[in-house]
Design a protein around this motif. Structure first.
Motif: not given
Length: 336
Positions: A76-105
């Motif tokens: 669903t797009p909800f989590f992708m939107y949250v990730i993109m918004s968070a990543q923008k802020v983190l990028d601006e502050q010099g942080f790299k991002v590792i993204i994983t999903q749990s597949h509801e498990d």
């Protein structure tokens, strides 16, 4: 097969017959190193394809400048939107991002948490796939100095930074909208019991009925996975059994879309005969006909605030943990 080898400061120092510290200072532009040496070092570094090892440099400063993000799913797009918004802020502050999903498990979520730990992330932003199963892991990581900011789906039994919307209040208001528009047999397509938000939305459903003195019918509350196929299946079963209902309040928009699809395939009119609404409110709610009434969560703000909170905890581990409640918007569309 030739194995690629990264050029290191040691390689440059050996080639020029100077110390590693001199190479390091020359590459950082230290004026105490002669201009001639600096130029030689930079020229050879470029020729040999040297690239600065940010990970090693950050670890020397006791930081990896990396934040992990763990989400239950990316269908669903909800989590992708949250990730993109968070990543923008983190990028601006010099942080790299590792993204994983749990597949509801929960087991996959536990693996992802250990992965983040092994990569020495400075902090984790996550939405849980189960209320309780990995609580010990969350506590352990906090004790080891890795802060966690939970968003949307948050465990209640841990003290941590949390970013949420008020599921209960918004669900009450949505139910009130349905009831005041004349709906009395409202089917609640609830989420799975393992998800924290499910209980809040179920409670609001029952309390709304009680407020308007509408008897609660257990047949009209169905728990299931937040998937389109589940919405289709439930409605198919209800119509076969001829259980009457005149509205649907669903846990998420994929359930709403599945329900809408099957209802329309049976020639039933929406909203004239059955009204449909639910949570999330991404663009998916607007690409179906009729467009879906939805509790639209502020996913971009949720991502931004979650990123700001984790940066705050990384920079100041002793800073207070807050539960930040964001306002969701009820968007009335043609489906109700």
């Amino acid at each position: 097969m030739k194995i690629m080898k990264y050029t290191t400061i040691k390689d440059i120092a050996k080639e020029l017959d100077i110390s590693k510290s001199t190479v390091s200072r020359a590459l950082s532009g230290d004026s105490n190193v002669s201009k001639e040496t600096r130029e030689k070092v930079v020229a050879l570094a470029n020729k040999m394809g040297y690239k600065r090892n940010d990970i090693a440099a950050n670890l020397r400063m006791q930081q990896s400048k990396t934040v992990g993000i763990i989400v239950p799913e990316m269908v669903t797009p909800f989590f992708m939107y949250v990730i993109m918004s968070a990543q923008k802020v983190l990028d601006e502050q010099g942080f790299k991002v590792i993204i994983t999903q749990s597949h509801e498990d929960p087991q996959a979520e536990s693996y992802n948490l250990k992965l983040m730990e092994n990569y020495r992330v400075d902090g984790i932003i996550m939405s849980v796939c189960h209320s309780d199963i990995n609580l010990k892991e969350y506590f352990r990581l906090q004790e080891e100095g890795i802060p966690i900011v939970f968003f949307d789906r948050v465990p209640s039994k841990i003290h941590a930074c949390k970013v949420i919307v008020n599921d209960y209040v918004k669900s009450m208001l949505m139910m009130e909208h349905l009831i005041r528009s004349g709906r009395k047999r409202i089917l609640h397509l609830a989420g799975p019991a393992r998800i924290p938000n499910t209980e809040e939305r179920k409670k609001a459903y029952k309390d709304s009925l009680a407020k308007f003195k509408i008897p609660f019918d257990p047949e009209l509350l169905i728990e299931g996975e937040n998937e389109r196929s589940e919405g289709e299946r439930v409605i198919r079963d209800f119509l076969r059994k001829k259980i009457p209902f005149d509205a649907i309040f669903s846990f998420g928009e994929t359930l709403s879309i599945g329900a809408l699809s099957y209802i329309q395939s049976q020639g039933i009119k929406v909203p004239e005969e059955i009204a449909i609404c639910g949570f999330s409110g991404t663009y998916l709610s607007t690409i179906v006909t009729p467009q879906l009434t939805a509790i639209q969560q502020p996913f971009e703000k949720m991502g931004r605030v979650s990123a700001e909170q984790i940066i705050k905890k990384i920079n100041d581990p002793e800073s207070s943990c807050e539960t930040i409640i964001l306002d969701a918007e009820i968007v009335i569309r043609q489906s109700t």
